[in-house]
Scaffold this active site. Structure first.
Site, PDB file in Angstrom:
ATOM      1  N   GLN A 106       0.860  -1.198   0.000  1.00  0.00           N
ATOM      2  CA  GLN A 106       0.000   0.000   0.000  1.00  0.00           C
ATOM      3  C   GLN A 106       0.890   1.240   0.000  1.00  0.00           C
ATOM      4  O   GLN A 106       2.090   1.121   0.264  1.00  0.00           O
ATOM      5  CB  GLN A 106      -0.918  -0.012   1.229  1.00  0.00           C
ATOM      6  CG  GLN A 106      -2.376  -0.219   0.881  1.00  0.00           C
ATOM      7  CD  GLN A 106      -3.325   0.076   2.033  1.00  0.00           C
ATOM      8  OE1 GLN A 106      -2.920   0.100   3.183  1.00  0.00           O
ATOM      9  NE2 GLN A 106      -4.587   0.295   1.729  1.00  0.00           N
ATOM     10  N   ASP A 166      -8.810   2.493  -4.016  1.00  0.00           N
ATOM     11  CA  ASP A 166      -9.224   1.203  -4.557  1.00  0.00           C
ATOM     12  C   ASP A 166     -10.082   1.204  -5.819  1.00  0.00           C
ATOM     13  O   ASP A 166      -9.826   0.449  -6.727  1.00  0.00           O
ATOM     14  CB  ASP A 166      -9.959   0.394  -3.480  1.00  0.00           C
ATOM     15  CG  ASP A 166      -9.095   0.182  -2.249  1.00  0.00           C
ATOM     16  OD1 ASP A 166      -8.163   0.978  -2.008  1.00  0.00           O
ATOM     17  OD2 ASP A 166      -9.344  -0.782  -1.513  1.00  0.00           O
ATOM     18  N   GLU A 397     -15.380   7.654   7.187  1.00  0.00           N
ATOM     19  CA  GLU A 397     -14.254   7.205   6.362  1.00  0.00           C
ATOM     20  C   GLU A 397     -13.892   8.256   5.306  1.00  0.00           C
ATOM     21  O   GLU A 397     -12.731   8.570   5.068  1.00  0.00           O
ATOM     22  CB  GLU A 397     -14.633   5.879   5.681  1.00  0.00           C
ATOM     23  CG  GLU A 397     -13.563   5.311   4.788  1.00  0.00           C
ATOM     24  CD  GLU A 397     -13.883   3.886   4.339  1.00  0.00           C
ATOM     25  OE1 GLU A 397     -14.906   3.322   4.795  1.00  0.00           O
ATOM     26  OE2 GLU A 397     -13.114   3.336   3.538  1.00  0.00           O
TER      27      GLU A 397
END
Ligand code: GLC
Length: 432
Positions: A106, A166, A397
């Site tokens: 990541q 993503d 988030e």
């Protein structure tokens, strides 16, 4: 300390699983790589030892070849898909990760976070940085030895999940040139049980994501093969700029620690990355964008990662000016900066994951870069907008850039951490 500051501390404590922190309960029940790095900054504001533990536990998952995986599966949680039984990284004798994990990495923001921990601390922090220095260098070296694409000259990414962004429309380019594996086993998604499916990736996207995992598994997670022959090989400006910045910051740590050989090695990584930056320049859009390495095609929109050239301190004056023009254009279309995807790009969706929402950790790094390069007004707007979002919608988030609604996960660790370390008015006053 404000009520929101207290709430942020409580969230980090609640998501603490004993030395590492989950991004949010249920939806993401493991340790995530770049989440942990940002989370360490949050802990740093009230518990320095705990902040270092977060970093150390992340590195416990490091593979022998240097890769630090995107997710560390310390214990199996059947409520999460795809878990360790799908990645099966521990069955291959060449790599055998010390702890079950994914087979991809990541964005390597860790070195930059460690430099922050050192520069705001004392000798003890420097000593602790010394104990993790070699591991971080090994991770950065892994990008050069296993992930460099001979075609593009830059670090390649082999799965959209590795970019941390993503399902950004950027990845459609690579998804379009690949097929769903016809032998893909049936599977049950868990993410849409815990979050609104409208805000999550589609079924076709998911089939392709899992096909890539199947391919990696079949290659025994041999990263060189996956990078040169894999079904999805793209260049991500996010990873590129974050790694370049991380190398600059690692160089600074190496200087503080007096690591002469490492300084020479890291300087080589930096020189190489500065040169490779040209590969990302999309002259048509006037921004650094993602590219499909398999056919050279450029992405058709400006993303929040495009704006990270300031954070990496790279790009010509003209390239930076054109990037700023894009940011100014976007700033007039949204209430809250900076959306993860261009409102003028195809597939913009203010609520769907990386197709539009504002992400706290991105605002933090990109605003820091803008400020360092003297673009104070824009930097301040990006910071203030995140404060306003959290004040309006809580520790979500990510957030809708048009109306400020919170999206996907709640009680989110990196949102709480970035609040404490940077966005909270109390922190901003202290820094002023
Ligand atoms: C999502 C995000 C990714 C993050 C993870 C855990 O997958 O796209 O960037 O690391 O959630 O928060």
């Amino acid at each position: 300390m404000s009520e929101l500051d207290e709430q942020a501390i409580e969230i980090l404590q609640k998501n603490d699983r004993g030395g590492y922190t989950v991004p949010t309960a249920k939806l993401y029940p493991y340790q995530w790589n770049w989440d942990s790095a940002f989370v360490a900054l949050g802990f740093l504001t009230f518990d320095r030892d705990r902040a270092w533990r977060e970093v150390e536990l992340l590195l416990e998952g490091q593979w022998q070849n240097g890769m630090v995986p995107s997710i560390i599966f310390r214990r199996n949680d059947p409520d999460y898909f795809p878990g360790p039984a799908v990645w099966r990284t521990q069955t291959n004798s060449e790599v055998i990760p010390p702890i079950a994990s994914t087979g991809i990495s990541q964005p390597p923001v860790l070195a930059s976070i460690v430099l922050k921990m050192v520069s705001s601390g004392n000798d003890q922090d420097l000593q602790r940085a010394d104990t993790v220095f070699a591991d971080i260098l090994k991770w950065h070296r892994w990008y050069q030895t296993e992930r460099l694409s001979p075609v593009s000259g830059c670090v390649a990414t082999v799965h959209p999940w590795e970019t941390g962004r993503d399902n950004c429309p950027d990845w459609e380019l690579g998804l379009d040139t690949m097929q769903v594996d016809p032998e893909l086993e049936p599977y049950v998604r868990q993410d849409i049980k815990h979050a609104d499916p409208e805000q999550r990736p589609s079924k076709l996207q998911y089939d392709k994501y899992i096909s890539m995992v199947k391919y990696g598994r079949e290659q025994g997670w041999n990263q060189k093969t996956i990078t040169t022959d894999g079904p999805f090989v793209m260049a991500d400006p996010g990873i590129h700029f974050i790694l370049l910045r991380a190398n600059r910051d690692l160089l600074e740590i190496a200087r503080l620690l007096g690591k002469a050989e490492a300084i020479i090695e890291i300087q080589r990584f930096i020189d190489h990355a500065v040169e490779a930056t040209e590969y990302f320049w999309n002259d048509k859009l006037g921004a650094f964008t993602a590219r499909n390495i398999l056919n050279g095609e450029y992405s058709n929109g400006v993303s929040s990662a495009s704006a990270l050239c300031f954070y990496a301190d790279v790009g010509s004056e003209l390239q930076r000016d054109r990037t700023l023009q894009n940011l100014t254009r976007i700033s007039k279309q949204v209430q809250y900066m900076l959306p993860s995807w261009d409102p003028d790009g195809t597939n913009f969706d203010p609520q769907r994951y990386w197709c539009g929402p504002v992400w706290p950790q991105m605002n933090y790094i990109l605003s820091s870069g803008l400020e360092e390069q003297g673009h104070y007004a824009l930097a301040a707007r990006v910071r203030q907008d995140l404060s306003r979002l959290i004040e309006k919608s809580g520790f979500r988030e990510c957030f809708n850039p048009l109306n400020g609604d919170g999206c996907i996960g709640t009680d989110f660790s990196w949102t709480a951490a970035i609040w404490l370390a940077w966005a909270s008015p109390s922190t901003q006053e202290m820094a002023a």
